[in-house]
Design a protein around this motif. Sequence first.
Motif, short mmCIF file in Angstrom:
data_model
loop_
_atom_site.label_atom_id
_atom_site.label_comp_id
_atom_site.label_asym_id
_atom_site.label_seq_id
_atom_site.Cartn_x
_atom_site.Cartn_y
_atom_site.Cartn_z
N ALA A 1 -1.75 6.03 8.37
CA ALA A 1 -2.34 4.70 8.47
C ALA A 1 -3.45 4.47 7.45
O ALA A 1 -3.55 3.40 6.85
CB ALA A 1 -2.87 4.46 9.88
N ARG B 1 -0.34 4.19 3.99
CA ARG B 1 0.11 2.86 4.41
C ARG B 1 -0.56 1.69 3.68
O ARG B 1 0.13 0.74 3.30
CB ARG B 1 -0.09 2.71 5.92
CG ARG B 1 0.28 1.35 6.46
CD ARG B 1 0.06 1.29 7.97
NE ARG B 1 0.18 -0.07 8.45
CZ ARG B 1 1.33 -0.69 8.68
NH1 ARG B 1 2.47 -0.06 8.46
NH2 ARG B 1 1.36 -1.93 9.11
N PRO C 1 -4.40 -0.44 7.79
CA PRO C 1 -3.99 0.68 8.65
C PRO C 1 -3.24 0.28 9.92
O PRO C 1 -2.25 0.92 10.27
CB PRO C 1 -5.31 1.37 8.97
CG PRO C 1 -6.15 1.13 7.75
CD PRO C 1 -5.79 -0.27 7.32
N ILE D 1 2.59 2.67 14.20
CA ILE D 1 1.45 3.56 13.99
C ILE D 1 0.66 3.73 15.28
O ILE D 1 0.34 4.85 15.70
CB ILE D 1 0.52 3.02 12.88
CG1 ILE D 1 1.24 2.99 11.53
CG2 ILE D 1 -0.76 3.85 12.79
CD1 ILE D 1 1.55 4.34 10.95
#
Length: 219
Positions: free
Chosen positions: A61, A65, A80, A201
């Motif tokens: 994250a 990401r 994130p 996530i």
Amino acid sequence: MSSATPESRDRIYRSPMALIGGFLLLVIIGWLGFDAVVSGSGNTPWFALATLLLLVPLVIAFTLRPAVFANHDRLRIRNPFRVIVLPWGQVEMLRSGFSNEVLAKSGTKYQLWAIPVSLRGRKKAARQTARQQSGRGPSRGLGLFGGGMQMDGLGGRTPVPEGPTRAETDQIMDDLGDLLEARGPAEASQGEVSVRWAYEIVGPAVAGAVLLLVLAVVG
């Protein structure tokens, strides 16, 4: 209302340093976790699995990401834990301080995780500008993002502007600001802001945290 097909391909902004750091962290965490699962005894393998379930999504994250995608119609921010899509017509301004942010016309601000402010980069740019002004010429080198943060969607590079040297992330914010000024009033750049939580996530990370808590209570 914005068009279904963007008028241009996305320009993608990411931090190579974050990508490298995230990859290294995943290798270390994976190696330690695998070793604990294979050679651990008692509840150790379960603790290791729960820790992996918690840590791996969080590392992804905050390192792999984050990205910013910009085209003629809209700005898409992949942070994130959220993905924010802002048509240019909904963007009030882009601003830089201790972080780079976009301010929507609704008053909501969103941080651009993929384009972090580099105070070191700003100091370096100031030194290069001083060298240019003193007649000693520019000092070339790699910035915080290794000279490779921006891709224009066509495989080309953004030309180096004339005048005072700018830190790489500041130059990127200037480019986004120019895009906002040019495309903000366009009919294709209108629409609503959308925000989506990254459950892919959040879900595994929460599951890992809950499993660790249960294991700690059970002993």
